[in-house]
Enzyme design. Structure first.
Site, mmCIF file in Angstrom:
data_model
loop_
_atom_site.group_PDB
_atom_site.id
_atom_site.type_symbol
_atom_site.label_atom_id
_atom_site.label_comp_id
_atom_site.label_asym_id
_atom_site.label_seq_id
_atom_site.Cartn_x
_atom_site.Cartn_y
_atom_site.Cartn_z
ATOM 1 N N LYS A 1 -13.808 9.545 -8.852
ATOM 2 C CA LYS A 1 -13.758 8.421 -9.793
ATOM 3 C C LYS A 1 -15.053 8.210 -10.574
ATOM 4 C CE LYS A 1 -10.075 5.292 -8.534
ATOM 5 N NZ LYS A 1 -9.712 3.905 -8.278
ATOM 6 N N SER B 1 -12.503 -4.959 -12.674
ATOM 7 C CA SER B 1 -13.828 -4.313 -12.679
ATOM 8 C C SER B 1 -14.009 -3.509 -13.969
ATOM 9 C CB SER B 1 -13.965 -3.369 -11.481
ATOM 10 O OG SER B 1 -13.893 -4.093 -10.288
HETATM 11 O O1 PNS Z 1 -9.765 -0.890 -6.411
HETATM 12 P P1 PNS Z 1 -8.808 0.252 -6.525
HETATM 13 O O2 PNS Z 1 -9.475 1.437 -7.159
HETATM 14 O O3 PNS Z 1 -7.520 -0.134 -7.191
HETATM 15 O O4 PNS Z 1 -8.432 0.662 -5.005
HETATM 16 C C1 PNS Z 1 -7.587 1.757 -4.741
HETATM 17 C C2 PNS Z 1 -7.630 2.141 -3.264
HETATM 18 C C3 PNS Z 1 -9.057 2.318 -2.787
HETATM 19 C C4 PNS Z 1 -6.973 1.075 -2.426
HETATM 20 C C5 PNS Z 1 -6.823 3.470 -3.109
HETATM 21 O O5 PNS Z 1 -7.237 4.387 -4.083
HETATM 22 C C6 PNS Z 1 -7.037 4.140 -1.749
HETATM 23 O O6 PNS Z 1 -6.625 3.625 -0.733
HETATM 24 N N1 PNS Z 1 -7.699 5.312 -1.757
HETATM 25 C C7 PNS Z 1 -7.977 6.092 -0.563
HETATM 26 C C8 PNS Z 1 -7.131 7.369 -0.540
HETATM 27 C C9 PNS Z 1 -5.711 7.032 -0.107
HETATM 28 O O7 PNS Z 1 -5.493 6.678 1.034
HETATM 29 N N2 PNS Z 1 -4.738 7.103 -1.046
HETATM 30 C C10 PNS Z 1 -3.384 6.649 -0.783
HETATM 31 C C11 PNS Z 1 -2.442 7.757 -0.435
HETATM 32 S S1 PNS Z 1 -2.154 8.815 -1.829
#
Ligand code: PNS
Length: 165
Positions: A41, A128
Site C-alpha cells: 500500500k 484517511s
Molecule cells: O483501513 P483499511 O485499509 O480499510 O483496512 C483494511 C484491512 C487492514 C482491515 C484489511 O486490508 C486487512 O485485514 N488486511 C490484512 C490481510 C487480510 O487478512 N485480508 C483479508 C483476506 S483477503
C-alpha cells in the site's frame, strides 16, 4: 475475557476512527487496534509512526492497546485470541467491500465474527485518504484528525514536499 480487534491502515488515524475505537472499547474487555503493515500500500506514515500516533490519542482508554501486524487478519486474531473484529461503516459504498472482507475472514476462521458500527453522522464523510489529499495541498485538517496530531500530519506533508524539491 472478550477480546476484539479493530484493524486498519490508519494512514493517518482520523477522528472518525477514534469514535469507532471509543465505542468498540465499550463492547469488549480488551480492544487491540491492529495497524496493518502492508508494503503493497506504500503508506505515507510508517507502521510505527501510525502506531505511535494512535497510542498518543488512546492513552486514556484503559482497555485499548495498539499493535502492528502483517499477513492475514485471521492469523493476527488467532494469535491474540480475539473473537470479534470491529469495522466502521460510513455509507453504502463501504458495504460491499466490508461484507466481502467479513465473509472471507469468517470462511478462513469461523470463530471470528465481524461487528459493524455505523459511523457517527458527523464523521461519515471522513477518510484517511481525504486527510492525505487535503494535507498534501496544505489544507485545513483540524476537523479531521485528533487535535494532538494536526501538526504531526502537517509536518509530515511539509517534509515530503521539501524532499520532492
Ligand atoms: O483501513 P483499511 O485499509 O480499510 O483496512 C483494511 C484491512 C487492514 C482491515 C484489511 O486490508 C486487512 O485485514 N488486511 C490484512 C490481510 C487480510 O487478512 N485480508 C483479508 C483476506 S483477503
Amino acid at each position: 475475557m472478550r477480546i476484539g480487534i479493530y484493524p486498519g491502515s490508519f494512514d493517518p488515524v482520523t477522528i472518525g476512527h477514534l469514535d469507532i475505537i471509543k465505542r468498540s472499547a465499550l463492547l469488549v474487555d480488551r480492544l487491540i487496534i491492529g495497524v496493518l503493515n502492508n508494503s503493497k500500500k506504500s503508506p505515507v506514515f510508517t507502521a510505527e509512526e501510525r502506531k505511535g500516533m494512535i497510542e498518543s490519542v488512546v492513552k486514556n482508554i484503559p482497555n485499548v492497546q495498539v499493535e502492528v501486524f502483517d499477513g492475514l487478519l485471521v492469523d493476527f486474531a488467532k494469535l491474540k485470541q480475539a473473537e470479534v473484529v470491529f469495522r466502521g461503516l460510513r455509507a453504502v459504498t463501504d458495504f460491499e467491500y466490508e461484507l466481502q472482507l467479513a465473509q472471507l475472514n469468517r470462511s478462513l476462521y469461523p470463530k471470528l465474527d465481524t461487528m459493524f458500527l455505523a459511523a457517527s453522522v458527523e464523521y461519515s464523510y471522513l477518510s484517511s485518504s481525504a486527510v492525505r489529499e487535503i494535507a498534501s495541498y496544505q489544507g485545513d485538517i483540524s476537523m479531521m484528525v485528533p487535535k494532538e496530531l494536526v501538526s504531526v500530519v502537517e509536518d509530515k506533508f511539509r517534509s515530503l514536499k521539501m524532499d520532492k524539491k
